[in-house]
Enzyme design. Structure first.
Site, short mmCIF file in Angstrom:
data_model
loop_
_atom_site.label_atom_id
_atom_site.label_comp_id
_atom_site.label_asym_id
_atom_site.label_seq_id
_atom_site.Cartn_x
_atom_site.Cartn_y
_atom_site.Cartn_z
N GLY A 101 -2.81 -10.86 4.32
CA GLY A 101 -2.29 -12.20 4.54
C GLY A 101 -0.79 -12.13 4.92
O GLY A 101 -0.46 -11.99 6.07
N SER A 196 -4.62 -4.54 6.36
CA SER A 196 -3.66 -5.52 6.84
C SER A 196 -2.41 -5.56 5.95
O SER A 196 -1.76 -4.53 5.78
CB SER A 196 -4.35 -6.89 6.93
N TYR A 197 -2.09 -6.73 5.36
CA TYR A 197 -0.91 -6.77 4.48
C TYR A 197 -1.14 -6.01 3.18
O TYR A 197 -0.21 -5.82 2.39
CB TYR A 197 -0.50 -8.21 4.18
N ASP A 551 -7.53 -2.86 17.43
CA ASP A 551 -6.81 -3.93 16.74
C ASP A 551 -5.54 -4.22 17.52
O ASP A 551 -4.77 -3.30 17.83
CB ASP A 551 -6.48 -3.49 15.31
N HIS A 604 -9.30 -4.85 13.49
CA HIS A 604 -8.50 -4.99 12.27
C HIS A 604 -9.36 -4.89 11.03
O HIS A 604 -8.94 -4.35 10.01
CB HIS A 604 -7.78 -6.35 12.32
#
Length: 642
Positions: A101, A196-197, A551, A604
């Site tokens: 996020g 991701s984050y 990605d 991703h």
């Protein structure tokens, strides 16, 4: 007669003792003829999930979900889902998965649409089996973090203002609470994973655990020394000051497995720009202008021009007075659709609400709108730039142009379609899509419709060898609308009841994949994780970084570059790795204390797009230099199919 009665009494006593010594039948893990008698705490039994509504064949593994409080005073509690390994859970490792996020749910991402036991059906009301669930290899744990994400909550409104530090500290406290609830896993090999984050979440949590383990050891050693000297009260005081008790607070961390990891803003952003250009997504002029004018360390991840500068859902560290003004937004069912989808709203406090580095497959990249990037400035509200900001204004302008050049693509999977309201097949649908892009601010999100069915196929993009010869489990075709289907499913009252979610403490919002309820630290989002990696390299952990090679938001180019910056000696050079299908799954290089691997034709969300390859890569991470465990669920399933 008395002898017979005595024998019956002894037999009855023996049966009672035996029944007490083992877990009740409902607590046994079953798969075929295999049963493990495991005794659970009452708190764990209260979290047991007997079945999930819409599941095709029930649950053939132990599943639990519920809340663990990490701060009693603040009333802060995090929601989890736990799926035990389908075979021999007592012997399998324990693996935590975190989505990014910041502000996106590991329940909606990892559990429901990537690597959990099920995917949602087209209408979001039933489930279908995932042929490559990661609990075929490990005991899987998913956590919604920080508070205000998904079903997690806090009774203290200021907790919505958060950053990497408290997120990691709360996650460690959650793990300690989880291991207290499930003490049979306290000595299991424990690993972190995510995407991701989670490039921040995972190494930060790993370091938090390392430091916590040090405090636990010191407390235990201090208690032992104090006991020998007859000063146990002083040892107890020291342990309390350290935040641990003697013999407690230790987590058996062995390593982590993180994919498409947002790690270093400057390197990842410039890598994204080079990826866009090398994949013919932007033109020569915009590429040159962005290279010349952008400070890659202060924006991003590279997004829409206006959004890149404000970083929706973030706040800046600008002083206590401003921090006091930053209150979480009140939930409203009538919020504009654009805001619900994660749009940015500039404020005089220099922070905005929304989702940052999300993981939605369903929304297109699109263009942010007709408003120029120079209208929005972090920390300046709607004030325009000064002369010293000319390069930043030029950067924002060309970011808007680059977004328009890309069109309404799925930036998380550049060769996959986006989810469109009418399915995108008619000319009227295309005209409506183009019109909305030109008007700006609206792009297709999960709530705008469910159009594509989940069809099971083989084929060259399936990651299963390309030919449907029956040797590989069949999997759903890529579904760009899966996030909307997940949201429908997790908001069903019967599903929330089965998961023990949103029951005794009703949340004032619908469950959403990515929340707009938090304000995350902009400083943390832009910070580099390379110093943390350097700290961890000497801790004896197994660290794997993987990257889907199509990605477009955290591309493989940036990941390769920041790994190279670590300057690690090469142990085994660049080479292909092969999945169980016999196809090249990607490429890998082994450095001292770290492995970097790509996943071919994955975006991703690697486990969803290439489930067979992700499953195989995980098995290599967990069981490197040894054959896949003969008792693993997928191994047994293939034997049964043969």
């Amino acid at each position: 007669m008395r002898a017979a009665q005595l024998f019956q009494l002894l037999l009855a006593a023996l049966l009672v003792q035996t029944a007490y010594a083992i877990a009740p039948f409902s607590s046994w893990q079953q798969h075929g003829a295999m049963k493990e008698s495991t005794r659970y705490t009452p708190e764990a039994e209260a979290d047991r999930v007997d079945d999930l509504p819409g599941s095709p064949n029930g649950l053939d593994f132990g599943m639990f979900s519920g809340y663990i409080t990490v701060d009693e005073a603040a009333g802060r509690a995090l929601f989890y889902v736990f799926a035990e390994a389908r075979e021999a859970p007592a012997k399998a490792p324990l693996l935590l998965w975190l989505n990014g996020g910041p502000g996106c749910s590991s329940l909606g991402g990892g559990f429901m649409s990537e690597l959990g036991p099920f995917y949602p059906s087209r209408n979001g009301r039933r489930l279908q089996e995932n042929p490559y669930p990661w609990n075929g290899l490990a005991n899987m744990l998913w956590l919604e973090s920080p508070a205000y994400v998904g079903f997690s909550y806090s009774n203290t409104s200021s907790d919505a203002i958060v950053g990497d530090g408290r997120t990691a500290a709360d996650a460690r406290l959650f793990l300690l609470g989880f291991l207290k609830r499930f003490p049979q896993y306290a000595t299991s090999d424990f690993y972190l994973s995510g995407e991701s984050y989670a490039g921040h979440y995972v190494p930060n949590l790993a370091w938090e655990i390392v430091l916590g383990n040090r405090r636990a050891r010191e407390a235990e050693q201090g208690a032992a020394a104090a006991a020998a000297a007859g000063a146990s009260s002083a040892a107890a005081a020291a342990a309390a000051a350290a935040g641990v008790s003697p013999g407690k607070g230790f987590i058996n961390l062995k390593g982590f497995f993180v994919g498409n990891a947002w790690t270093d803003a400057a390197i990842d952003n410039e890598g994204a720009l080079d990826f866009w250009y090398s994949h013919a997504m932007i033109g020569e002029e915009s590429y040159a202008a962005l290279k010349a004018n952008c400070d890659f360390s202060s924006i991003g991840p590279l997004m829409r021009g206006s959004q890149a500068l404000t970083l929706p859902g973030t706040h800046t560290s600008t002083g206590p007075q401003q921090q006091q003004q930053q209150q979480p937004p009140a939930h409203s069912a009538s919020r504009p659709a654009a805001a619900a989808a994660g749009s940015a709203t500039a404020t005089s406090e220099g922070w905005v609400q929304g989702s940052g580095l999300g993981h939605s497959r369903v929304q297109g990249w699109g263009r942010w709108g007709s408003s120029a990037g120079s209208r929005y400035w972090a920390g300046q509200g709607l004030a325009g730039p000064s002369r010293k900001d000319d390069r930043a204004a030029t950067c924002a302008k060309w970011l808007d142009i680059a977004m328009a050049e890309q069109g309404n693509i799925n930036i998380y999977e550049i060769y996959a379609d986006v989810c469109t309201k009418q399915g995108g097949s008619s000319s009227s649908s295309r005209r409506q899509q183009q019109q909305q892009q030109q008007q700006g601010g609206k792009y297709y999100g999960a709530l705008l419709g469910h159009t594509n069915p989940l069809r099971t196929v083989g084929g060259p993009d399936a990651g299963d060898g390309g030919v449907d010869d029956g040797s590989q489990p069949r999997r759903p075709r890529y579904d760009p609308c899966v996030d909307g289907e997940v949201e429908t499913y997790l908001n069903l009252p019967e599903v929330q009841a089965a998961l023990h979610a949103n029951q005794t403490r009703k949340l004032p919002w619908r469950w959403a994949d990515c929340t707009s309820q938090i304000s995350y630290s902009r400083d943390d989002l832009l910070s580099s994780m390379l110093p943390t990696y350097r700290n961890l390299l000497g801790e004896g952990l197994k660290m794997w970084v993987f990257s889907g090679d199509v990605d477009g938001i955290v591309p493989v180019l940036g990941s390769r570059r920041w790994v190279a910056v670590l300057g690690l000696p090469t142990v085994k050079p660049w080479r292909p790795w092969y999945s169980s299908s016999g196809q090249v799954g990607g490429w890998r290089v082994d450095y001292r204390n770290l492995t970097f691997a790509t996943v071919r034709n994955a975006g991703h969300m690697v486990p969803y797009v290439q489930p067979e390859r992700a499953y195989h890569l995980l098995s290599r991470f967990l069981f490197e230099d040894q054959p896949q465990p003969s008792g693993s669920w997928l191994h047994l399933k293939k034997q049964q199919q043969a």
